[in-house]
Design a protein around this motif. Structure first.
Motif, PDB file in Angstrom:
ATOM      1  N   VAL A  81      21.834  11.748 -15.540  1.00 45.78           N
ATOM      2  CA  VAL A  81      21.782  13.203 -15.698  1.00 45.78           C
ATOM      3  C   VAL A  81      23.037  13.767 -16.359  1.00 45.78           C
ATOM      4  O   VAL A  81      22.960  14.642 -17.227  1.00 45.78           O
ATOM      5  N   MET A  82      24.227  13.240 -15.987  1.00 46.73           N
ATOM      6  CA  MET A  82      25.455  13.805 -16.556  1.00 46.73           C
ATOM      7  C   MET A  82      25.578  13.527 -18.057  1.00 46.73           C
ATOM      8  O   MET A  82      25.779  14.463 -18.838  1.00 46.73           O
ATOM      9  N   PRO A  83      25.462  12.266 -18.489  1.00 46.30           N
ATOM     10  CA  PRO A  83      25.525  12.051 -19.949  1.00 46.30           C
ATOM     11  C   PRO A  83      24.418  12.787 -20.714  1.00 46.30           C
ATOM     12  O   PRO A  83      24.657  13.266 -21.831  1.00 46.30           O
ATOM     13  N   ILE A 141      23.408  20.653 -10.816  1.00 46.04           N
ATOM     14  CA  ILE A 141      24.466  19.828 -11.421  1.00 46.04           C
ATOM     15  C   ILE A 141      25.266  20.686 -12.412  1.00 46.04           C
ATOM     16  O   ILE A 141      26.500  20.657 -12.432  1.00 46.04           O
ATOM     17  N   MET A 192      41.815  24.307 -14.652  1.00 44.43           N
ATOM     18  CA  MET A 192      42.638  23.533 -13.727  1.00 44.43           C
ATOM     19  C   MET A 192      43.229  22.323 -14.456  1.00 44.43           C
ATOM     20  O   MET A 192      42.849  21.999 -15.566  1.00 44.43           O
ATOM     21  N   CYS A 193      44.099  21.628 -13.770  1.00 42.49           N
ATOM     22  CA  CYS A 193      44.911  20.530 -14.319  1.00 42.49           C
ATOM     23  C   CYS A 193      44.128  19.590 -15.242  1.00 42.49           C
ATOM     24  O   CYS A 193      43.047  19.126 -14.921  1.00 42.49           O
ATOM     25  N   TYR A 237      25.503  16.352 -21.325  1.00 43.61           N
ATOM     26  CA  TYR A 237      26.443  16.464 -22.455  1.00 43.61           C
ATOM     27  C   TYR A 237      25.686  16.469 -23.784  1.00 43.61           C
ATOM     28  O   TYR A 237      26.000  17.216 -24.698  1.00 43.61           O
ATOM     29  N   ALA A 277      32.559  15.662 -15.167  1.00 42.48           N
ATOM     30  CA  ALA A 277      32.429  16.888 -15.949  1.00 42.48           C
ATOM     31  C   ALA A 277      33.274  18.025 -15.369  1.00 42.48           C
ATOM     32  O   ALA A 277      32.852  19.174 -15.340  1.00 42.48           O
ATOM     33  N   GLY A 278      34.474  17.676 -14.901  1.00 45.42           N
ATOM     34  CA  GLY A 278      35.361  18.741 -14.461  1.00 45.42           C
ATOM     35  C   GLY A 278      35.191  19.083 -12.999  1.00 45.42           C
ATOM     36  O   GLY A 278      34.739  20.173 -12.655  1.00 45.42           O
ATOM     37  N   PHE A 280      44.313  26.453  -7.044  1.00 40.91           N
ATOM     38  CA  PHE A 280      43.691  25.195  -7.464  1.00 40.91           C
ATOM     39  C   PHE A 280      42.688  24.695  -6.414  1.00 40.91           C
ATOM     40  O   PHE A 280      41.529  24.415  -6.731  1.00 40.91           O
ATOM     41  N   PRO A 284      47.060  17.667  -9.939  1.00 46.03           N
ATOM     42  CA  PRO A 284      48.108  18.312 -10.726  1.00 46.03           C
ATOM     43  C   PRO A 284      49.433  17.554 -10.577  1.00 46.03           C
ATOM     44  O   PRO A 284      49.916  17.366  -9.468  1.00 46.03           O
ATOM     45  N   ARG A 318      37.267  11.279 -15.694  1.00 48.57           N
ATOM     46  CA  ARG A 318      37.086  12.725 -15.694  1.00 48.57           C
ATOM     47  C   ARG A 318      36.554  13.144 -17.068  1.00 48.57           C
ATOM     48  O   ARG A 318      36.893  12.546 -18.098  1.00 48.57           O
ATOM     49  N   PHE A 377      27.596  22.950 -10.619  1.00 44.12           N
ATOM     50  CA  PHE A 377      28.683  22.327  -9.847  1.00 44.12           C
ATOM     51  C   PHE A 377      29.872  21.949 -10.719  1.00 44.12           C
ATOM     52  O   PHE A 377      31.016  22.073 -10.306  1.00 44.12           O
ATOM     53  N   TYR A 378      29.602  21.460 -11.926  1.00 44.40           N
ATOM     54  CA  TYR A 378      30.656  20.915 -12.781  1.00 44.40           C
ATOM     55  C   TYR A 378      31.072  21.920 -13.859  1.00 44.40           C
ATOM     56  O   TYR A 378      30.219  22.517 -14.521  1.00 44.40           O
ATOM     57  N   THR A 379      32.398  22.044 -14.033  1.00 40.57           N
ATOM     58  CA  THR A 379      32.880  23.115 -14.908  1.00 40.57           C
ATOM     59  C   THR A 379      32.658  22.851 -16.401  1.00 40.57           C
ATOM     60  O   THR A 379      32.713  23.772 -17.200  1.00 40.57           O
ATOM     61  N   LEU A 380      32.417  21.610 -16.797  1.00 39.59           N
ATOM     62  CA  LEU A 380      32.265  21.344 -18.232  1.00 39.59           C
ATOM     63  C   LEU A 380      30.839  21.525 -18.738  1.00 39.59           C
ATOM     64  O   LEU A 380      30.565  21.353 -19.914  1.00 39.59           O
ATOM     65  N   TYR A 381      29.904  21.841 -17.832  1.00 40.73           N
ATOM     66  CA  TYR A 381      28.546  22.186 -18.269  1.00 40.73           C
ATOM     67  C   TYR A 381      28.387  23.695 -18.246  1.00 40.73           C
ATOM     68  O   TYR A 381      28.912  24.377 -17.356  1.00 40.73           O
ATOM     69  N   SER A 418      42.981  13.636 -11.637  1.00 42.63           N
ATOM     70  CA  SER A 418      42.917  15.104 -11.690  1.00 42.63           C
ATOM     71  C   SER A 418      43.952  15.798 -10.823  1.00 42.63           C
ATOM     72  O   SER A 418      43.971  17.013 -10.746  1.00 42.63           O
ATOM     73  N   ARG A 437      25.519  16.215  -7.167  1.00 45.16           N
ATOM     74  CA  ARG A 437      26.752  16.982  -7.112  1.00 45.16           C
ATOM     75  C   ARG A 437      27.808  16.143  -6.399  1.00 45.16           C
ATOM     76  O   ARG A 437      27.505  15.422  -5.455  1.00 45.16           O
ATOM     77  N   GLU A 482      38.628  24.074  -6.477  1.00 43.98           N
ATOM     78  CA  GLU A 482      38.105  22.705  -6.459  1.00 43.98           C
ATOM     79  C   GLU A 482      37.394  22.330  -5.164  1.00 43.98           C
ATOM     80  O   GLU A 482      36.762  21.271  -5.100  1.00 43.98           O
TER      81      GLU A 482
END
Lengths: 168, 415
Positions: free
Chosen positions: A27-29, A63, A123-124, A32, B164-165, B336, B85, B122, A66-70, B83, B183, B340
Motif C-alpha cells: 500500500v505505501m509504495p 494510511i 519535523m526532523c 507514492y 512516509a514521514g 515535536f 532530532p 524513512r 496517518f503519514y505526513t508524506l501522503y 528520525s 498505520r 509524532e
C-alpha cells in the motif's frame, strides 16, 4: 486510468517485494506511485489501490491520513518542507523560514500565486549538522537542500519556476 | 585510527562494489555462509559485546539468540527510519559505505536463518533507497545475494521499503505494522519480534549502524572488537554532534570518549566561544544534563552516562550554550512529540496535547506561576504509563528541564 495501466512495470515490481498473501504491504509504495503525477492521491486511485490489495477504501484513506508524506489535496507542484526542529532551530532555522516567508510573500502552509511552491514547516529530516535545510517533494521525488541561505533558496525557486514554465 | 564504520572517509569510492571487494569486502559474509554454522555466527556477535545502536543498547547477539526456531519463515529487518532530532548517522553510512551495511545485514540474515530481509527507510530517504536498490542489484549480479550463495543451500533477498514521514515507525513494532501496510502504531508487547514479528513470524530488527558493525566483527573477531571501547560498551560508536558547536557532524569514536573531547577536540568548541549550558546526549528524547567540568570529563558509554541522570541512547549529542533558554528547548521538543504521537494510547496522545498547551503558554510568557507545576505534574503522571518509549521519552526533557534549570522557568512566567 488504473495504476496497473499507467505504471505496469512499477506495479509488478512493487508487488514482487512482498509475499502474495501479504500484498497489503504494497500500500505505501503504491500510494507514492499514485501521487507521482499530481502531488496528491485522488479518490479514483484510492479505490484502485483498495481493489488491488483487497482492503477497503477507508483503510487506504487511513494510511494517507496517518503519514505526513501522503496528501489528499492538491498543493503547489513542489512542497518545500523546512525543518524547524530543535537542532536546526539552534542553527537559525526559525529565522530562515521567517525570512523566506517574507521574500516569497506567503505564510507557512500557503502556495505561491503561480502554484509552483507550497511552503511547509516539518519535523526532523536527519540533517541536523547542515541546517538551515529543507526538502522538496515533487514529481521527481524528494530532494534534500542543505546548508541553505534565503538567497540560495530564492535562486532554487526561480529555477523551479522556470522549468515549470518550460513544461507548460 | 582508521574508521571502522565510516570507512569512506579513509578509502575513496568504497561505495563501488569493486573497490569495496578489493578492500576485503564480502570476505566476512563468505566466511560466515561457507565455513560457519548460523549459531556460531551469533556466538561471535554475542562475544563481541556489540549492543544495539538504535538507542536501547540491547546486546545484539543475545537478541539474535531469542529467535523462535519452531516457527518459520524468519525475517530480518533493518531499521533505517532514522528520525530522532539530532541523529543523522545512518544516512551517512547508507549513502557512503552502503556495502558494509548490506553485508552485515546479510550476515545477520544467515545467522537467524532468514531468506528475506527488509530495509525500512524513512520516506524522506527517497534518494538513499534508490542508492541501496542499485547496490543490492550490484550484489545480486556478483553472486553475494540471491540463490545458493557461495555454492551452499543458503539463499537471500534484500528489499527496501520506504516509510512516509512518521517518527513512531522507528519503534520496532510500529515499524512492523507499517511494513505490513497498516498505520504505524506500536503493538502491545510481549510477544516480542523474535517470536512474533513481521507477518507474525519470528523477526530480528536492528539499527543500520548495528548491522554495519557486524561485518568487521565477523572479519576480525570478537576479541578485536572488545579491545575498543569500555568494558560496559564495547567497540566504536558514531556520535552525531549538533547544536551550538562550531563543527557539527558525525564522529566515529570509541565508547569512553569524553564529552569534552567530542565537543572541543572534534567539534571545534562552541560558537562564539561561549560556555556549554546543557547537553542532550540522546536527541530530543534525552534528559537534559546541566553541564559543569565534571560532566564534560565524563566518558560516554551506556553505564557512565546513566550516572549523570540521562541515557546515551543513539548518541545524538545536542549541545546547548548559555544563549539558549530551556523553556524554549522543551517547547520545541514537545511540539515535536505532540506531532509524532501516534494516538494509540491515551497517556501519550492526551499528555502531549496538554504539555504542548502548557509549554507554549510558558514560553510565550503568558503562563501562570502554577503552569510550570502543572506541566511537571502532567509529565510525571505520564511516566511509566505509555504503551511505548515515545510517550516516555516525551517527558524526559520536560521533567529534567524544570528540575535542573528552575531559573529558566521563573522568568518565562507572568508575575
Amino acid at each position: 486510468m488504473s495504476l496497473e495501466k499507467t505504471y505496469p512495470k512499477e506495479v509488478k515490481q512493487i508487488l514482487s517485494k512482498y509475499p502474495p498473501e501479504h500484498k497489503r504491504s504494497a500500500v505505501m509504495p503504491l500510494l507514492y506511485l499514485a501521487q507521482r503525477e499530481e502531488g496528491y492521491v485522488n479518490k479514483a486511485a484510492m479505490q484502485d489501490i483498495a481493489r488491488m490489495l483487497d482492503i477497503t477504501e477507508t483503510e487506504v484513506a487511513s494510511i494517507i491520513g496517518f503519514y505526513t508524506l501522503y496528501h489528499d489535496e492538491k498543493a503547489g507542484k513542489y512542497r518545500m518542507q523546512v525543518c524547524t526542529d530543535l537542532p536546526c532551530a539552534l542553527r537559525g532555522a526559525d529565522d530562515f523560514l521567517k525570512n523566506l516567508c517574507g521574500n516569497l510573500g506567503i505564510q507557512v502552509g500557503e502556495t505561491t500565486p503561480d502554484g509552483v511552491v507550497t511552503l511547509e514547516a516539518v519535523m526532523c529530516l536527519a540533517a541536523c549538522d547542515k541546517a538551515p535545510m529543507f526538502q522538496t517533494q515533487g514529481p521527481d521525488g524528494i530532494k534534500y537542500h542543505e546548508n541553505m541561505t534565503v538567497d540560495k533558496t530564492m535562486e532554487l525557486i526561480d529555477a523551479l519556476k522556470k522549468s515549470d514554465a518550460g513544461v507548460k | 585510527m582508521a574508521n571502522v564504520l565510516l570507512r569512506h572517509r579513509d578509502i575513496a569510492d568504497i561505495n563501488k562494489i569493486d573497490v569495496y571487494k578489493k578492500n576485503g569486502g564480502f570476505d566476512a559474509l563468505k566466511k560466515a555462509v561457507s565455513k560457519m554454522q548460523p549459531n556460531e555466527v551469533t556466538d561471535v556477535v554475542k562475544n563481541s559485546g556489540l549492543r544495539g545502536r538504535g538507542g536501547a543498547g540491547f546486546p545484539t547477539g543475545m537478541k539474535w539468540s531469542f529467535i523462535d526456531t519452531k516457527n518459520w519463515p524468519h525475517y530480518v529487518v533493518a531499521n533505517a527510519d532514522e528520525s530522532e532530532p539530532g541523529t543523522f548517522k545512518d544516512r551517512e553510512i547508507m549513502e557512503s559505505n552502503p556495502f558494509q551495511f548490506l553485508e552485515g545485514l546479510a550476515i545477520a540474515s544467515y545467522a537467524v536463518g532468514a531468506n528475506a530481509a527488509y530495509i525500512y527507510l524513512r520516506g524522506e530517504f527517497w534518494q538513499v533507497a534508490a542508492t541501496l536498490d542499485e547496490k543490492i542489484a550490484d550484489m545480486e549480479k556478483a553472486g553475494y545475494l540471491g540463490e545458493n550463495l557461495f555454492g551452499t543451500e543458503y539463499s537471500l533477498k534484500i528489499y527496501t521499503h520506504l516509510g512516509a514521514g512518521a517518527y513512531i515507525c522507528g519503534e520496532e513494532t510500529a515499524l512492523l505494522e507499517s511494513l505490513e501496510g497498516k498505520r504505524g502504531q506500536p503493538r502491545v508487547r510481549p510477544p516480542f519480534p523474535p517470536s512474533f514479528g513481521l507477518y507474525g513470524k519470528p523477526t530480528i530488527i536492528n539499527n543500520v549502524e548495528t548491522f554495519t558493525n557486524v561485518t568487521p566483527i565477523l572479519a576480525n573477531g570478537a576479541e578485536w572488537y572488545k579491545s575498543m571501547g569500555t568494558a560496559d560498551s564495547a567497540g566504536v560508536k558514531i556520535f552525531s554532534l549538533s547544536g551550538r558547536v562550531r563543527k557539527p557532524g558525525n564522529y566515529e569514536l570509541p565508547f569512553g570518549t569524553t564529552f569534552r573531547q567530542l565537543i572541543y577536540e572534534h567539534g571545534g568548541g562552541i560558537l562564539d566561544g561561549r560556555p556549554v549550558k546543557a547537553i542532550m546526549p540522546a536527541g530530543a528524547s534525552s534528559s537534559l544534563i546541566a553541564v559543569d567540568d565534571k560532566v564534560l570529563d565524563t566518558p560516554m558509554d551506556y553505564a557512565t552516562v546513566r550516572t549523570l541522570g540521562a541515557d546515551l541512547g543513539s548518541a545524538s549529542v545536542i549541545v546547548l550554550d548559555d544563549t539558549v533558554d530551556i523553556d524554549w528547548v522543551i517547547n520545541k521538543t514537545i511540539h515535536f512529540f505532540k506531532h509524532e504521537s501516534c494516538g494509540k494510547c491515551t497517556t501519550c496522545r492526551e499528555g502531549n496535547y496538554w504539555m504542548k498547551n502548557l509549554t507554549e503558554r510558558i514560553h510565550s510568557g503568558t503562563g501562570a506561576q502554577n503552569d510550570v507545576d502543572l506541566l511537571l505534574n502532567v509529565a510525571k503522571q505520564m511516566q511509566g504509563k505509555c504503551l511505548c518509549a515515545l510517550g516516555e521519552f516525551s517527558t524526559m526533557a520536560v521533567v529534567t528541564g524544570i528540575e535542573r534549570f528552575p531559573q529558566d522557568f521563573k522568568k518565562a512566567v507572568k508575575a
